[in-house]
Design a protein around this motif. Structure first.
Motif, PDB file in Angstrom:
ATOM      1  N   LEU A   1      28.491  28.345 -35.524  1.00 32.65           N
ATOM      2  CA  LEU A   1      28.616  27.992 -34.110  1.00 32.65           C
ATOM      3  C   LEU A   1      27.307  28.141 -33.342  1.00 32.65           C
ATOM      4  CD1 LEU A   1      32.063  29.689 -33.372  1.00 32.65           C
ATOM      5  CD2 LEU A   1      31.623  27.252 -33.703  1.00 32.65           C
ATOM      6  N   ILE A   2      26.486  29.093 -33.737  1.00 34.67           N
ATOM      7  CA  ILE A   2      25.243  29.300 -32.979  1.00 34.67           C
ATOM      8  C   ILE A   2      24.119  28.387 -33.452  1.00 34.67           C
ATOM      9  CG2 ILE A   2      25.843  31.699 -32.509  1.00 34.67           C
ATOM     10  CD1 ILE A   2      23.780  32.534 -34.576  1.00 34.67           C
ATOM     11  N   LEU A   3      24.285  27.738 -34.608  1.00 30.38           N
ATOM     12  CA  LEU A   3      23.201  26.895 -35.128  1.00 30.38           C
ATOM     13  C   LEU A   3      22.798  25.780 -34.165  1.00 30.38           C
ATOM     14  CD1 LEU A   3      21.255  26.247 -37.430  1.00 30.38           C
ATOM     15  CD2 LEU A   3      23.045  24.802 -38.428  1.00 30.38           C
ATOM     16  N   PRO A   4      23.736  24.979 -33.609  1.00 29.86           N
ATOM     17  CA  PRO A   4      23.312  23.942 -32.655  1.00 29.86           C
ATOM     18  C   PRO A   4      22.604  24.514 -31.436  1.00 29.86           C
ATOM     19  CG  PRO A   4      25.571  23.566 -33.374  1.00 29.86           C
ATOM     20  CD  PRO A   4      25.191  24.936 -33.849  1.00 29.86           C
ATOM     21  N   LEU A   5      23.024  25.702 -30.993  1.00 29.69           N
ATOM     22  CA  LEU A   5      22.385  26.332 -29.843  1.00 29.69           C
ATOM     23  C   LEU A   5      20.954  26.742 -30.174  1.00 29.69           C
ATOM     24  CD1 LEU A   5      25.397  28.556 -28.701  1.00 29.69           C
ATOM     25  CD2 LEU A   5      24.534  26.511 -27.544  1.00 29.69           C
ATOM     26  N   LEU A   6      20.742  27.248 -31.379  1.00 27.72           N
ATOM     27  CA  LEU A   6      19.394  27.646 -31.785  1.00 27.72           C
ATOM     28  C   LEU A   6      18.468  26.434 -31.883  1.00 27.72           C
ATOM     29  CD1 LEU A   6      20.147  30.322 -34.542  1.00 27.72           C
ATOM     30  CD2 LEU A   6      19.240  30.709 -32.250  1.00 27.72           C
ATOM     31  N   VAL A   7      18.960  25.357 -32.482  1.00 27.87           N
ATOM     32  CA  VAL A   7      18.137  24.151 -32.596  1.00 27.87           C
ATOM     33  C   VAL A   7      17.838  23.580 -31.207  1.00 27.87           C
ATOM     34  CG1 VAL A   7      18.005  21.807 -33.525  1.00 27.87           C
ATOM     35  CG2 VAL A   7      19.051  23.624 -34.883  1.00 27.87           C
ATOM     36  N   ALA A   8      18.821  23.609 -30.320  1.00 22.22           N
ATOM     37  CA  ALA A   8      18.606  23.126 -28.953  1.00 22.22           C
ATOM     38  C   ALA A   8      17.585  23.995 -28.234  1.00 22.22           C
ATOM     39  CB  ALA A   8      19.928  23.117 -28.192  1.00 22.22           C
ATOM     40  N   GLY A   9      17.608  25.302 -28.492  1.00 25.63           N
ATOM     41  CA  GLY A   9      16.623  26.194 -27.900  1.00 25.63           C
ATOM     42  C   GLY A   9      15.221  25.900 -28.400  1.00 25.63           C
TER      43      GLY A   9
ATOM     44  N   MET B   1      18.317  35.552 -29.369  1.00 20.47           N
ATOM     45  CA  MET B   1      19.226  35.652 -28.236  1.00 20.47           C
ATOM     46  C   MET B   1      18.665  34.909 -27.021  1.00 20.47           C
ATOM     47  SD  MET B   1      21.885  37.158 -29.259  1.00 20.47           S
ATOM     48  CE  MET B   1      22.680  37.410 -27.678  1.00 20.47           C
ATOM     49  N   VAL B   2      17.346  35.014 -26.813  1.00 24.55           N
ATOM     50  CA  VAL B   2      16.706  34.284 -25.714  1.00 24.55           C
ATOM     51  C   VAL B   2      16.832  32.784 -25.928  1.00 24.55           C
ATOM     52  CG1 VAL B   2      14.494  33.773 -24.613  1.00 24.55           C
ATOM     53  CG2 VAL B   2      15.111  36.140 -25.119  1.00 24.55           C
ATOM     54  N   LEU B   3      16.640  32.332 -27.170  1.00 24.25           N
ATOM     55  CA  LEU B   3      16.770  30.904 -27.475  1.00 24.25           C
ATOM     56  C   LEU B   3      18.172  30.406 -27.171  1.00 24.25           C
ATOM     57  CD1 LEU B   3      14.915  30.153 -30.844  1.00 24.25           C
ATOM     58  CD2 LEU B   3      14.405  29.247 -28.583  1.00 24.25           C
ATOM     59  N   ILE B   4      19.171  31.171 -27.588  1.00 25.98           N
ATOM     60  CA  ILE B   4      20.556  30.771 -27.362  1.00 25.98           C
ATOM     61  C   ILE B   4      20.858  30.715 -25.868  1.00 25.98           C
ATOM     62  CG2 ILE B   4      22.955  31.491 -27.653  1.00 25.98           C
ATOM     63  CD1 ILE B   4      22.138  32.659 -30.366  1.00 25.98           C
ATOM     64  N   ALA B   5      20.419  31.731 -25.137  1.00 27.10           N
ATOM     65  CA  ALA B   5      20.650  31.760 -23.688  1.00 27.10           C
ATOM     66  C   ALA B   5      19.954  30.589 -23.003  1.00 27.10           C
ATOM     67  CB  ALA B   5      20.151  33.087 -23.112  1.00 27.10           C
ATOM     68  N   ALA B   6      18.732  30.271 -23.443  1.00 25.13           N
ATOM     69  CA  ALA B   6      17.993  29.157 -22.847  1.00 25.13           C
ATOM     70  C   ALA B   6      18.697  27.830 -23.119  1.00 25.13           C
ATOM     71  CB  ALA B   6      16.572  29.126 -23.408  1.00 25.13           C
ATOM     72  N   ALA B   7      19.209  27.659 -24.342  1.00 23.90           N
ATOM     73  CA  ALA B   7      19.904  26.416 -24.686  1.00 23.90           C
ATOM     74  C   ALA B   7      21.182  26.255 -23.876  1.00 23.90           C
ATOM     75  CB  ALA B   7      20.219  26.399 -26.180  1.00 23.90           C
ATOM     76  N   ILE B   8      21.916  27.353 -23.691  1.00 26.68           N
ATOM     77  CA  ILE B   8      23.150  27.300 -22.905  1.00 26.68           C
ATOM     78  C   ILE B   8      22.841  26.927 -21.460  1.00 26.68           C
ATOM     79  CG2 ILE B   8      25.045  28.682 -21.972  1.00 26.68           C
ATOM     80  CD1 ILE B   8      24.946  30.302 -24.596  1.00 26.68           C
ATOM     81  N   THR B   9      21.838  27.575 -20.891  1.00 28.23           N
ATOM     82  CA  THR B   9      21.467  27.286 -19.498  1.00 28.23           C
ATOM     83  C   THR B   9      20.955  25.855 -19.353  1.00 28.23           C
ATOM     84  OG1 THR B   9      20.818  29.611 -19.261  1.00 28.23           O
ATOM     85  CG2 THR B   9      20.082  28.079 -17.552  1.00 28.23           C
ATOM     86  N   ASP B  10      20.153  25.419 -20.301  1.00 28.59           N
ATOM     87  CA  ASP B  10      19.585  24.072 -20.241  1.00 28.59           C
ATOM     88  C   ASP B  10      20.661  23.006 -20.301  1.00 28.59           C
ATOM     89  OD1 ASP B  10      17.337  22.174 -20.346  1.00 28.59           O
ATOM     90  OD2 ASP B  10      18.006  21.821 -22.411  1.00 28.59           O
ATOM     91  N   SER B  11      21.746  23.309 -20.993  1.00 27.90           N
ATOM     92  CA  SER B  11      22.837  22.350 -21.100  1.00 27.90           C
ATOM     93  C   SER B  11      23.387  21.965 -19.727  1.00 27.90           C
ATOM     94  CB  SER B  11      23.952  22.931 -21.965  1.00 27.90           C
ATOM     95  OG  SER B  11      25.035  22.043 -22.069  1.00 27.90           O
ATOM     96  N   PHE B  12      23.362  22.911 -18.801  1.00 27.90           N
ATOM     97  CA  PHE B  12      23.904  22.672 -17.466  1.00 27.90           C
ATOM     98  C   PHE B  12      22.815  22.392 -16.417  1.00 27.90           C
ATOM     99  CE2 PHE B  12      26.884  25.368 -19.762  1.00 27.90           C
ATOM    100  CZ  PHE B  12      28.063  24.668 -19.606  1.00 27.90           C
ATOM    101  N   VAL B  13      21.606  22.895 -16.668  1.00 30.41           N
ATOM    102  CA  VAL B  13      20.532  22.787 -15.674  1.00 30.41           C
ATOM    103  C   VAL B  13      19.566  21.653 -15.977  1.00 30.41           C
ATOM    104  CG1 VAL B  13      18.570  24.008 -14.649  1.00 30.41           C
ATOM    105  CG2 VAL B  13      20.694  25.231 -15.114  1.00 30.41           C
ATOM    106  N   ASP B  14      19.289  21.401 -17.272  1.00 26.92           N
ATOM    107  CA  ASP B  14      18.319  20.398 -17.729  1.00 26.92           C
ATOM    108  C   ASP B  14      16.908  20.722 -17.214  1.00 26.92           C
ATOM    109  OD1 ASP B  14      16.978  18.246 -18.751  1.00 26.92           O
ATOM    110  OD2 ASP B  14      18.386  16.738 -18.008  1.00 26.92           O
ATOM    111  N   PHE B  15      16.304  21.707 -17.827  1.00 28.83           N
ATOM    112  CA  PHE B  15      14.976  22.162 -17.431  1.00 28.83           C
ATOM    113  C   PHE B  15      13.937  21.053 -17.498  1.00 28.83           C
ATOM    114  CE2 PHE B  15      16.780  26.323 -18.854  1.00 28.83           C
ATOM    115  CZ  PHE B  15      16.743  26.939 -17.615  1.00 28.83           C
ATOM    116  N   ARG B  16      13.991  20.235 -18.559  1.00 33.08           N
ATOM    117  CA  ARG B  16      12.963  19.212 -18.724  1.00 33.08           C
ATOM    118  C   ARG B  16      13.022  18.162 -17.611  1.00 33.08           C
ATOM    119  NH1 ARG B  16      14.676  19.426 -24.884  1.00 33.08           N
ATOM    120  NH2 ARG B  16      16.454  20.207 -23.706  1.00 33.08           N
TER     121      ARG B  16
END
Length: 288
Positions: free
Chosen positions: A223-231, A265-280
């Motif tokens: 479950l965390i693999l897609p989040l890590l790659v997204a991070g 853990m930072v990567l996962i948190a960043a990916a989760i936040t980016d999913s809703f915020v879209d940093f780029r």
């Protein structure tokens, strides 16, 4: 590698031979799945069935009897990811498909073929028993070893290997496709990779379920693999947008090696936040 990809795409027989032969090579056997994914991405499911037969033949006759159940699951997950990617044009969706199929495969094995985990569990048990008998081992360490849930660790490791091999195969196939038909396209696509909010919510719900159902904890790596790659994609994308050199990436990966737990853990948190915020998107809008 690009030359091999060209040869594979010249015909169905070539693809089947390549998938079977690569599956026999130790360490890089996961590239067999990349052959299946590449043909599925460039051709269609009908053509992908030919290398799929070769990859499944090796997985079922060589790896499966030897106790490696991850090869079969990774082949199926890589194919599913490639088909989703080809139809949705979204690398993120393809990775989520890899995760879901890998998790489903492990759950099915746990229910219908739990004995397949016994050989690896037995090997680890023998190693632990020998380690516990070491005279220099401290009592605290010996007590920690006694608390290890070996079966859970083995199944969790197999789940992680299945998803990781399939994801690596999918990314390699996409990279090869881009090198052949759209040079530079994979880098741009990877830099834009971002999980959809719905996918992120589904993954988070799955992680919550593992907290309530102790048996489900084995699919946490899946479950965390897609989040890590997204991070990872987020960090690469931001560095590219800032026009920085590769130096930040070097320090970033050194940090991953030295501080693996907190960094992940930072990567996962960043990916989760980016999913809703879209940093780029926000960084792009802020640039003059």
């Amino acid at each position: 590698m690009v030359g091999l990809a060209q040869w594979i795409l010249r015909g169905r027989f070539n693809a089947r031979v390549a998938a079977a032969m690569l599956g026999l090579v130790p360490v890089i056997g996961w590239t067999s799945m990349a052959v299946v994914a590449l043909v599925a991405l460039r051709r269609n499911l009908a053509d992908a069935l030919w290398p799929l037969v070769g990859a499944l033949l090796v997985a079922l006759t060589i790896h499966w009897p030897g106790g490696d159940v991850s090869q079969l699951g990774a082949v199926l997950a890589a194919l599913a990811g490639a088909l989703v990617l080809a139809n949705s044009r979204s690398l993120a969706n393809g990775l989520v498909a890899v995760s879901l199929v890998s998790g489903l495969y492990i759950v099915i094995l746990m229910q219908w073929a739990p004995q397949k985990f016994d050989p690896l569990q037995g090997a680890f048990q023998l190693f632990l028993d020998q380690l516990k008998q070491t005279e220099q081992l401290q009592d605290e360490t010996r007590a920690l070893l006694e608390q290890i849930n070996l079966r859970q660790m083995v199944i969790e490791g197999m789940a992680g290997m299945t998803a990781l091999a399939a994801a690596a195969a999918l990314l390699l196939a996409r990279w090869l496709q881009a090198r052949l038909y759209n040079p530079g396209g994979f880098q741009a696509e990877f830099h834009r990779l971002r999980l959809a909010p719905a996918a992120t919510v589904a993954l988070l719900l799955g992680l919550l379920i593992t907290r309530w159902q102790s048996e489900a904890v084995v699919i946490v790596p899946v479950l965390i693999l897609p989040l890590l790659v997204a991070g990872l994609a987020l960090f690469h994308g931001v560095v590219a947008m800032r026009g920085r050199s590769s130096t930040p990436l070097v320090f970033f990966y050194l940090t991953l090696v030295l501080l693996a737990g907190p960094a992940l853990m930072v990567l996962i948190a960043a990916a989760i936040t980016d999913s809703f915020v879209d940093f780029r998107k926000r960084i792009g809008a802020a640039r003059p």
